[in-house]
Write a protein that holds these residues in place. Structure first.
Motif, PDB file in Angstrom:
ATOM      1  N   VAL A  48       1.734   2.218  -3.460  1.00  0.00           N
ATOM      2  CA  VAL A  48       0.875   2.957  -4.385  1.00  0.00           C
ATOM      3  C   VAL A  48       0.978   4.458  -4.125  1.00  0.00           C
ATOM      4  N   HIS A  67       0.799  -1.207   0.000  1.00  0.00           N
ATOM      5  CA  HIS A  67       0.000   0.000   0.000  1.00  0.00           C
ATOM      6  C   HIS A  67       0.842   1.273   0.000  1.00  0.00           C
ATOM      7  N   HIS A 110      -6.595  -3.299   3.571  1.00  0.00           N
ATOM      8  CA  HIS A 110      -7.747  -3.133   2.690  1.00  0.00           C
ATOM      9  C   HIS A 110      -7.578  -3.936   1.395  1.00  0.00           C
ATOM     10  N   HIS A 111      -6.393  -4.454   1.183  1.00  0.00           N
ATOM     11  CA  HIS A 111      -6.226  -5.378   0.049  1.00  0.00           C
ATOM     12  C   HIS A 111      -6.600  -6.799   0.457  1.00  0.00           C
TER      13      HIS A 111
HETATM   14 CU   LIG Z   1      -3.945   0.048  -1.060  1.00  0.00          CU
END
Ligand SMILES: [Cu+2]
Ligand code: HEA
Ligand code: HEA
Ligand code: CUA
Lengths: 281, 112, 658, 429
Positions: free
Chosen positions: C277, C274, C323-324
């Motif tokens: 990203v 995360h 959240h993935h």
């Molecule tokens: Cu993410």
């Protein structure tokens, strides 16, 4: 240039925006990163200790708290010596710095020897290998990675020690290059061969895996001879000769190395508690 | 450039001259003692949570002594401390979160 | 017209004694040619090389994408086999993220950031070269599988997040995964080394007066990104080490029969993934925050809060990785916690959007090509962000995860976001870097074709996802209601490809034949525009003194005062012996080359006990030795340099407005 | 140059180009209504409470972000148009006032964003708790009690590369081979009671898979060494498409399955027939209605579709039709097939209760003839596709374990063998 100043303020480098020397800043940023690195490894170990597979090897059947306490103590002492080395070079005391560097390295090597010894007993006597159990997997990977950090530290210390003999006037050309190489060989030769002999000695004392005291000298003759020759080389190459290019101005190099070394020490503080001590509760 | 350091008041640059040798040795002794206490503590018959807290506390003390004294954070610009603590705090947070995530019931592995 | 400076170099070294020159510690000084590129420590040349390699890999990744789209054009299409398709999306994702967007951002960090803070180079020029070459080594390892037989090697095919245990030796015994592991490992080393360098540079090499709160936002975002990299890459490094040990030394990290829990891989990966990203988007946001004020002729609206929200995004980015993993059964409490934390990120991101609009408000908007891309960025990123918020509602995500809805989300943020901004950045800084200006007409044409193609490709994917089309599927049945949307998407991707082709063709043309421009073609606000185009190797004849945010804008409006100040500083500099420049060095390249050999040894050869293992060990050892020797010699040769003396009156002309 | 000026003319209006390109593709699409998301795996047209709660939440997020988009977009568009420099002179005019921002506006916008998020957060939390527990069964004991009372139906689903195994722990089937009992097992088609909560325990024997029936419930992963579960309820009897949603290797794309929800009576009938050992065909039955001539397997291209649109019209009826024996069964051919099933080592992997096959690594085939699809939902279960499958499974499904079994065991089938095997498999109702 600040390098020509009579006194150097080791906490302020006027050529940078913050006054912190670049190398120091680099080192601290790197250590922040290394925290995460060990954080991930230690988490892996702890998670698998929280959820061990049924019927796996029990840590208490394997661990040897005396040995680990000893090596913890040794690492602490090496940290002290490292701090003293930095202290010495900041005051321009090259000789004292060299001795401290050597001692640090020596303690580091003892720590490594303990680890080699520990790994060997675990594998051969306690039958815990890196692949036969989850405990072995995480334990050896975690402590092994830490061991690698120590080994890199020892290597760095050795290089720094030898570097402290770099002649000031650049005399010799290729000759210096050759001497440096020889010096490195002598230092690391002494270290590795001594380590090997001591480990053999302890194994023989303990009668570990068929080792015996009898004939130790004979078996290890080459090791002993090599170590002695290398040691002689160390002394000879370290004989006083001319001015060297190593003084207060290089304190920052020693200091950065010191930061690394102390960090390896604090990682061990955490590992000692999290991996070893907690198992004894 | 050199002028900055040369004109510093004497007592400011002074802390280099008074040797830190005794201080370092004292701290090393202290660390050794704490380690000893830790080793003994695990054999004491206290409740587990007390011991775990003690151990974590003592290790933190050791940790702090090393970084603030041996690693000079105490005498350095505070920025170094901030820099390192960004990493330290994030690591601690991540480790805590991971351990918590793996402690909830859903995370218990299947019996083998 | 650009003011030419004549530079005379003398090799009087920095140390008081002439260094011992031996054949080993020879310092290359080739002003041009291959040797120059291999040994350069100039941040601008290194930045250019990063950009060059990144764009090549962007095209490679793009061609992979076109193959993916071609396969999906019709149901049950047979352009690619299942295996080829799986390889394609794995390599497409990995290439785009690690070999295109990240190094392209790194190119701008390298080239622009030191110029914007008024520095002559990064803090550790040779470390910088090492980062570059290690990145190239990683890229080679990652792609080496294309050139080896697919039965035992082949390119990686485990998906870009390589979930264990699919990537373990049991399920993919081929070396393809080894390439992926080793390649990413090298890229990690490169990224961390580069980022440490940027951190020190930004904190320590600022020109006098350039306080932290006067840094251009792009520099701030560089700093935050660098922190994200140094703090998140260790997690994937460890994950990869564990996977590598599982594959090669029989450990049990993810080996179920030994009690391993594959879910751990997911956690370690996304603890990195995360923040990653945001590593991809923050530099883009930095670029946008430079372009919008420039073309609105107004300072950035709410600078402090934009900076703060950037840092906030970076920090929050570490708290949302799961959240993935909403579909991995984390339990209600953990799911809820990560769901809420993820939503929170919309706030600082929104702040940025609002402030960009605030920057436009009341300005004189000049619709040049960079501005078009920047505005396109705001629109597209906003859409991508909204689908991100839809994902963050965990139960809704249970339907969207691993469907084309996710593909739509992240292409909107990655292309509409990162790529648009990077393309804008290339246009914006092209005159600075090459001294030529890109044609507005062709620039805008490429923008519109890209913009249309992009939306036609990815907008239908939202509907595909909601209509239940799973991602990573090489084929689908004709009766699922996905045919038309897929066909449209494929057509769109061809238009997108055409747009990108126009874009790059224009760039290549401009490089050779474009209209020449002098200093400050855009009426810029930050220090890099105070330089001749292209900038000289020492960047600033006189290190500028900064008096305000948007330093160059201030200079332009206080010309006399600045000119006087510069002349004074120039005299001081000369008294100190001129401009200090570091020597070039071959050792960073040697060290990276050693790592490449080591990695080849570790990945290409088998470790069964016939000759394979011996070749393997030998290659690894040789590579390791070369790397260590390179590093040692690099340390030994020292950071010496030479001095430049500038003749002529460049100092005065520095503040001259074009 | 000519080209440039020509294009320039064409391109005078940026927006026109956008409309032309975008409109063109929309036109292409309009006849197919591609934006109506009513496919077999639609997440919008749901048929169960779990999926419905997720979709409702999706619409909340959709509306909230849509409103924000309209507002922010309008302001952005207005600013772009209003403050655009209209002429060269405009561009070189005195710079506009160099304003630096307004804290109040910024704080206000932050507050507004937070408010918008709260609107999303509340239903999110509700839906999270709703998806995590079968209603009424919030403790383990309560759940077990409800399962025992069959208020909640329990099944186990296990992912294999690349098919699903389903087990009914509460239904014990006799195993003639061992004389004992074992939980009822089937593959690739999950039959559940409609209108009743079903708790599905998700397991995998190899890599990570993900269990997804879009119309009934969002996906939950099947992760090695982890006890995941999912609950769902089908509002009414029906036929639902499912799909593995986590990349699991070569044939992930074709790792599909079906869920058939039946009313109480149908469900019990189905259970009764399933609990029986495999069927034996004693006598020739009346010829069935003539099928269209089926092709020789060689003529199948690699990824030729395995489904017909006819089947889609009422798949549930097609499934029901499969439950009873078709006409035209030839006992001799079937017996030959049964023997081949033994001799060609099919038994090593597959189980057929009562016919001496007890393999465990492949789908249970005891009642394979009563399924509407084979090869994990990839092919319709008919003569033609069955033969296509056993003729060369590796071509149908790349990397397939059965194809590997063929190679390892050196299995070769003649056309006659295939026909006998197909007849045999079809007889297993
Ligand atoms: Cu993410
Ligand atoms: C550039 C990269 C980038 C960026 C910036 C983002 C930004 C965000 N992402 Fe994205 N994401 C990816 C790249 C990125 N993502 C990738 C690559 C994946 C897939 C990985 C894989 O599986 O392969 C992914 C997957 C992904 C998932 C997992 C989906 C799944 O697999 O199930 C989720 C879930 O929460 C998510 C959420 C978000 C959120 C909430 C944001 C937020 O930061 C967005 C915030 C922005 C806005 C909201 C718009 C502007 C804001 C306003 C105008 C203010 C007002 C708005 C509100 C109050 C709502 N992303
Ligand atoms: C920054 C990252 C990035 C970028 C820029 C892109 C760009 C594109 N991606 Fe991306 N994509 C990912 C990151 C990215 N992608 C990731 C992380 C995944 C997940 C992977 C996984 O699941 O593991 C993914 C997955 C993914 C899929 C899903 C595959 C699947 O799940 O089965 C698809 C499908 O359409 C797709 C399409 C595209 C397209 C059409 C582009 C286009 O924008 C590409 C445009 C570029 C070009 C078209 C090249 C330029 C063209 C020319 C120069 C002309 C042609 C020239 C010659 C032929 C000589 N991508
Ligand atoms: Cu199983 Cu994908």
């Amino acid at each position: 240039m600040s390098s020509h100043a009579a006194t150097i303020d080791h906490h302020h480098d006027p050529s940078t925006s913050t006054g912190i020397p670049n190398k120091k800043l680099l080192m601290w940023a790197f250590l922040a990163s290394d925290c995460m690195f060990f954080g991930a490894l230690i988490s892996t170990h702890l998670i698998y200790r929280l959820h061990p597979p049924s019927g796996g090897i029990k840590p208490l059947d394997v661990f040897d708290i005396q040995l680990t306490s000893f090596s913890t103590f040794i690492l602490l002492m090496s940290s002290l010596m490292m701090a003293l080395a930095v202290n010495a070079i900041q005051k321009g005391n090259v000789k004292s710095c060299r001795w401290s560097l050597l001692t640090t390295m020596f303690f580091g090597a003892i720590f490594l020897a303990c680890q080699v010894f520990e790994f060997n007993t675990f594998v051969i006597e306690k039958h815990m290998t890196i692949s036969n159990s989850l405990l072995g997997t995480t334990f050896f990977t975690l402590t092994g990675t830490h061991g690698c950090h120590v080994a890199i530290g020892v290597l760095w210390l050795g290089l720094m020690y030898v570097r402290s003999f770099k002649p000031a006037d650049g005399r010799g050309g290729a000759g210096v290059w050759f001497t440096t190489l020889l010096h490195l060989l002598a230092v690391f030769g002494t270290l590795v061969l001594t380590m090997k002999f001591v480990i053999e000695l302890v194994w023989s004392l303990q009668g570990f895996n068929g080792y015996a005291m009898a004939g130790l000298i004979g078996r290890e003759f080459l090791t002993i001879a090599g170590a002695l020759i290398a040691l002689g080389g160390c002394f000879w190459l370290a004989r006083p000769a001319g001015p060297v290019q190593f003084d207060q101005r290089h304190a920052i190099d020693v200091e950065s190395m010191g930061l690394y070394w102390h960090f390896v020490d604090i990682v061990w503080i955490v590992i000692f508690t999290a991996v070893y001590l907690l198992e004894y509760l | 450039m050199s002028s900055a350091s040369a004109t510093l008041p004497a007592h400011d640059a002074g802390h280099h001259d008074e040797s830190k040798f005794p201080l370092y040795v004292q701290i090393a002794m202290l660390l050794a003692v704490i380690t000893g206490v830790e080793i003994i503590a695990v054999y004491l018959p206290f409740a587990k949570w007390i011991l775990v807290t003690t151990l974590v506390g003592l290790s933190t003390v050791k940790f702090m002594f090393v970084i603030f004294y041996f690693m000079h954070l105490r005498w350095d610009k505070p920025f170094c401390t901030i820099l390192f603590f960004i990493g330290l705090v994030l690591t601690a947070g991540t480790m805590w979160a991971l351990l918590t995530l793996f402690s909830v019931e859903n995370a218990i592995p299947l019996p083998t | 017209m650009a003011h030419d400076t004549t530079a005379k170099s003398d090799f009087s070294p920095h140390e008081e004694h002439a260094p011992a020159k031996t054949f080993v510690l020879w310092r290359p000084h080739a002003p041009t040619g291959l040797m120059d590129w291999l040994t350069t420590v100039d941040h601008k040349k290194i930045g250019f090389l990063y950009g060059f390699f990144a764009l090549i890999f962007f095209l490679v990744g793009g061609v992979e994408a076109l193959l993916i789209r071609t396969q999906l054009m019709f149901p049950n299409n047979t352009v690619l086999t299942a295996q080829q398709y799986n390889t394609m999306f794995t390599m497409h994702g990995t290439t785009m993220i690690f070999l295109a967007v990240m190094p392209l951002s790194a190119a701008f960090f390298n080239y622009i950031m030191p110029l914007q803070i008024g520095a002559r180079d990064v803090a550790f020029p040779r470390l910088n070269a090492f980062s570059l070459w290690t990145f190239v080594a990683g890229a080679i390892i990652l792609n080496i599988g294309w050139f080896l037989p697919v039965d035992r090697w082949g390119a990686p095919d485990g998906g870009w997040f390589g979930y264990a245990p699919l990537t373990s030796k049991t399920f993919i015994p081929k070396h393809s995964i080894d390439f992926w592991v080793m390649g990413l490992q090298l890229l990690g080393v490169a990224s961390i080394a580069a980022s440490l360098n940027f951190i020190v540079t930004i904190i320590n090499l600022r020109a006098p007066g350039m306080t932290m709160m006067r840094l251009p936002v792009f520099v701030w975002m560089t700093l935050v990104t660098a922190f994200l990299i140094v703090l998140s890459f260790p997690a994937i490094t460890i994950a990869l080490v564990e996977l590598m040990m599982d594959r090669n030394f029989g450990t049990n990290f993810f080996e179920v029969s030994g009690g391993g829990m594959p879910i751990l891989w997911q956690h370690l990966f996304w603890v990195f993934g995360h923040p990653e990203v945001y590593i991809l988007i923050l530099p883009a946001m930095g670029i946008i925050s430079e372009i919008l004020p420039c073309f609105s002729r107004k300072p950035l609206y709410g600078y402090p809060i934009v900076v703060f929200s950037g840092a906030c995004i970076g920090f929050l980015g570490f708290a949302v990785w799961s959240h993935h993993m909403f579909t991995t059964g984390m339990g209600a409490v953990a799911t809820a916690a990560f769901s809420m934390a993820t939503m929170c990120i919309a706030v600082p991101t929104g702040v940025k959007i609002f402030n960009w609009i605030g920057t436009l408000w009341g300005g004189h908007l000049k619709m040049s090509t960079p501005m078009m891309f920047a505005l396109g960025f705001i629109w597209m990123f906003m859409l991508g962000g909204f689908s991100g918020v839809m994902h963050s509602a965990a139960p809704a995500d249970a339907q969207q995860q691993d469907s084309y809805f996710v593909i739509a989300h992240f292409h909107y943020v990655l292309i509409g976001g990162s790529i648009f901004a990077l393309l804008a950045g290339i246009h914006y800084w092209f005159p600075l870097i090459f001294g030529r200006k890109v044609s507005e007409f062709w620039g805008k044409l490429s923008f519109w074709v890209i913009f249309v193609g992009f939306n036609v490709t990815f907008f239908p994917m939202h509907f595909l996802g909601l209509n239940g089309m799973p991602r990573r599927t090489f084929t689908y049945d004709p009766n699922m209601g996905w045919n038309t949307a897929n066909f449209i998407a494929t057509m769109g991707s061809y238009v997108l490809g055409l747009g990108i082709f126009i874009y790059f063709a224009t760039m290549v043309y401009t490089y050779f034949k474009g209209e020449k421009v002098g200093r400050d073609p855009w009426d810029g606000r930050t220090l890099e525009w105070s330089l001749p185009t292209p900038p000289p190797e020492y960047n600033f004849a006189v290190i500028p003194t900064v008096h305000a945010r948007d330093a160059f804008w201030y200079e332009k409006h206080h010309q006399e005062e600045i000119a006087k100040e510069k002349a004074e500083h120039a005299k001081e500099d000369e008294a100190h012996g001129g401009i200090h420049m570091p020597f070039a060095s071959i050792y960073p390249f040697v060290a990276s080359f050693g790592l490449l050999i080591l990695a080849i040894g570790a990945t290409v050869f088998d470790s069964n006990w016939s000759p394979g293992i011996h070749i393997k060990l030998a290659t690894v050892l040789v590579g390791g030795a070369v790397a260590v020797a390179g590093i040692y010699l690099w340390a030994l040769e020292g950071n010496e340099g030479y001095h430049l003396h500038i003749e002529g009156d460049d100092h005065k002309s520095d503040a001259k407005k074009h | 140059m000519l080209l440039t000026s020509l294009l320039k003319k064409l391109f005078r209006l940026d927006v026109c180009a956008f409309l032309a390109l975008g409109g063109g593709s929309l036109l292409r699409a309009s006849d197919a209504n591609w934006f109506v998301m009513d496919g077999h795996q639609s997440t919008i047209f749901t048929e169960g409470p779990v999926a419905a709660s997720q979709t409702n939440l999706f619409f909340v997020t959709c509306w909230v972000t849509f409103v924000i988009f309209i507002i922010v977009g309008a302001v952005l568009a207005y600013a772009t148009v209003k403050f655009k420099a209209r002429s060269e002179a405009d561009e070189h005019a005195e710079p506009p006032p160099q304003g630096h921002g307004n804290p109040l506006v910024e704080l206000g916008l932050i507050a507004a964003s937070v408010l918008a998020l709260v609107i999303i957060a509340v239903p999110t939390l509700k839906a999270i708790w709703f998806t995590y527990d079968v209603p009424g069964a919030d403790t383990k004991a309560k759940l077990e009690e409800m399962i025992a009372k069959k208020e909640v139906y329990e099944v186990n689903a296990t992912g294999y590369q690349w098919w699903f195994k389903f087990e009914y722990p509460t239904e014990q089937a006799t195993v003639p081979e061992s004389g004992g009992k074992a939980p009822l097992a089937t593959a690739n088609e999950l039959i559940i009671p409609a209108g009743q909560p079903v708790r599905i325990n998700l397991r995998t024997i190899d890599v990570i898979h993900s269990f997804w029936i879009p119309k009934l419930a969002g996906k939950v992963d099947m992760i090695p060494n982890r006890a995941n579960f999912l609950w769902l309820k089908a509002d009414h009897p029906g036929y639902y498409w499912g799909q593995c949603a986590e990349y699991c290797g070569d044939s992930h794309a074709v790792m599909r399955f079906r869920v058939i929800a039946l009313g109480p009576k149908d469900f019990n009938d189905w259970l009764d027939s399933q609990l029986q050992p495999a069927r034996n065909v004693a006598s020739k039955t009346a010829p069935k209605a003539q099928l269209a001539a089926w092709r020789k397997p060689e003529s199948f291209r690699r990824n030729e579709s395995g489904v017909t649109s006819k089947f889609d019209i009422s798949p549930l009826d097609a499934w029901i039709a499969k439950q009873s024996p078709e006409g035209g069964e030839d006992p001799e051919l079937i017996a030959k097939g049964k023997a081949l099933f033994q001799s060609k080592t099919c038994v090593g992997c597959h189980a057929i209760r009562g016919h001496g096959a007890q393999g465990v690594t492949a789908p249970e085939l005891t009642h394979v003839g009563a399924r509407s699809t084979i090869a994990a939902g990839l092919l319709e279960n008919n003569h033609e596709q069955l033969q296509r499958w056993i003729h060369n499974p590796g071509v149908v499904k790349p990397g397939n374990k059965m194809a590997k079994g063929y190679i390892d065991n050196k299995i070769t089938l003649t056309e006659a063998d295939e026909e006998a095997l197909v007849a045999y498999l079809e007889s297993l109702k």
